[in-house]
Motif scaffolding. Structure first.
Motif, PDB file in Angstrom:
ATOM      1  N   TRP A   1       0.829  -1.201   0.000  1.00 27.48           N
ATOM      2  CA  TRP A   1       0.000   0.000   0.000  1.00 27.48           C
ATOM      3  C   TRP A   1       0.867   1.257   0.000  1.00 27.48           C
ATOM      4  CZ3 TRP A   1      -0.562   4.139   3.315  1.00 27.48           C
ATOM      5  CH2 TRP A   1      -1.683   4.977   3.102  1.00 27.48           C
ATOM      6  N   CYS A   2       1.912   1.235   0.826  1.00 20.46           N
ATOM      7  CA  CYS A   2       2.793   2.408   0.927  1.00 20.46           C
ATOM      8  C   CYS A   2       3.614   2.610  -0.338  1.00 20.46           C
ATOM      9  CB  CYS A   2       3.740   2.251   2.119  1.00 20.46           C
ATOM     10  SG  CYS A   2       2.937   2.351   3.722  1.00 20.46           S
ATOM     11  N   PHE A   3       4.372   1.605  -0.715  1.00 24.19           N
ATOM     12  CA  PHE A   3       5.334   1.783  -1.797  1.00 24.19           C
ATOM     13  C   PHE A   3       4.677   1.695  -3.171  1.00 24.19           C
ATOM     14  CE2 PHE A   3       7.868   0.886   1.894  1.00 24.19           C
ATOM     15  CZ  PHE A   3       8.899   1.822   1.770  1.00 24.19           C
ATOM     16  N   GLY A   4       3.431   1.207  -3.208  1.00 22.15           N
ATOM     17  CA  GLY A   4       2.698   1.218  -4.469  1.00 22.15           C
ATOM     18  C   GLY A   4       2.363   2.622  -4.937  1.00 22.15           C
ATOM     19  N   THR A   5       2.466   3.596  -4.024  1.00 19.58           N
ATOM     20  CA  THR A   5       2.193   4.982  -4.371  1.00 19.58           C
ATOM     21  C   THR A   5       3.143   5.486  -5.452  1.00 19.58           C
ATOM     22  OG1 THR A   5       1.573   5.298  -2.068  1.00 19.58           O
ATOM     23  CG2 THR A   5       1.796   7.273  -3.394  1.00 19.58           C
ATOM     24  N   ALA A   6       4.325   4.879  -5.551  1.00 20.78           N
ATOM     25  CA  ALA A   6       5.307   5.322  -6.541  1.00 20.78           C
ATOM     26  C   ALA A   6       4.905   4.945  -7.961  1.00 20.78           C
ATOM     27  CB  ALA A   6       6.681   4.731  -6.219  1.00 20.78           C
ATOM     28  N   ASP A   7       3.945   4.044  -8.100  1.00 18.92           N
ATOM     29  CA  ASP A   7       3.477   3.631  -9.424  1.00 18.92           C
ATOM     30  C   ASP A   7       2.694   4.776 -10.062  1.00 18.92           C
ATOM     31  OD1 ASP A   7       2.260   2.496 -11.638  1.00 18.92           O
ATOM     32  OD2 ASP A   7       1.746   0.627 -10.611  1.00 18.92           O
TER      33      ASP A   7
END
Length: 201
Positions: A92-98
């Protein structure tokens, strides 16, 4: 966590918060006005003023609502599979970079609001609490995993603070530079960190 939280508001307060979320997402903080929120609601701004004294009180209420939803969704009481739960939070957190992530416009605005916290004690208090909730949630998941044997012995608080710091550092870089190609490498390093420091062999 995102706009789906507001899909079915149950009262006027939630309708106002949903409109605030959408307006922040679409316009950002600088162009947010009570008038704009009223327009999003198809109501007079007087309705909004009846519930909130100004736009900052309303924005903080929206952020608090999202924070409570995050805490409820990832609470300790609902952890059946600690590793799966931790991976959900990390994704959820690092998917924001997509670049295809539909949360990006709102997350960008939250980063703007974090800058407000430098000079605004009310925003500073909110983000202090938000960071505490975020870290406590991750630490609780890790403690659960240690208890079940899914995770090795480690310092849950230190791991939580490390993940949180990397995440917000990533957001700062993501929305303040034109550099690209680095986010996937960071995400991979986070996974290696978890493999070596947290997950049981």
């Amino acid at each position: 966590m995102g706009s789906d939280i507001f899909d079915n508001p149950v009262n006027t307060r939630e309708e106002i918060l949903a409109a605030t979320y959408r307006t922040l997402r679409d316009r950002g903080y600088a162009d947010l006005t009570m008038q704009a929120i009223g327009e999003e609601l198809d109501q007079s701004p007087s309705l909004v003023y009846h519930h909130y004294e100004d736009k900052d009180a309303l924005v903080r209420a929206c952020l608090e609502y999202l924070l409570e939803h995050f805490r409820d969704e990832y609470s300790y009481e609902t952890i059946d599979d600690p590793r799966e739960r931790l991976e959900e939070v990390v994704d959820w957190c690092f998917g924001t970079a997509d670049t295809d992530d539909d949360r990006q416009p709102f997350v960008r605005t939250v980063l703007e609001l974090r800058v407000q916290a430098i000079h605004d004690p009310a925003y500073r208090a909110h983000f202090t609490r938000s960071d505490q909730v975020f870290a406590e949630t991750i630490a609780a998941i890790i403690r659960a995993g240690i208890e079940t044997g899914d995770f090795r012995e480690c310092d849950p608080n230190a791991v939580a603070e490390t993940l949180q710091t990397v995440f917000f550092g990533m957001l700062s870089r993501l929305f303040s530079t034109d550099a690209d190609g680095w986010a996937e490498a960071v995400s991979n390093e986070v996974e290696l960190y978890l493999e070596s420091r947290v997950y049981a062999e």
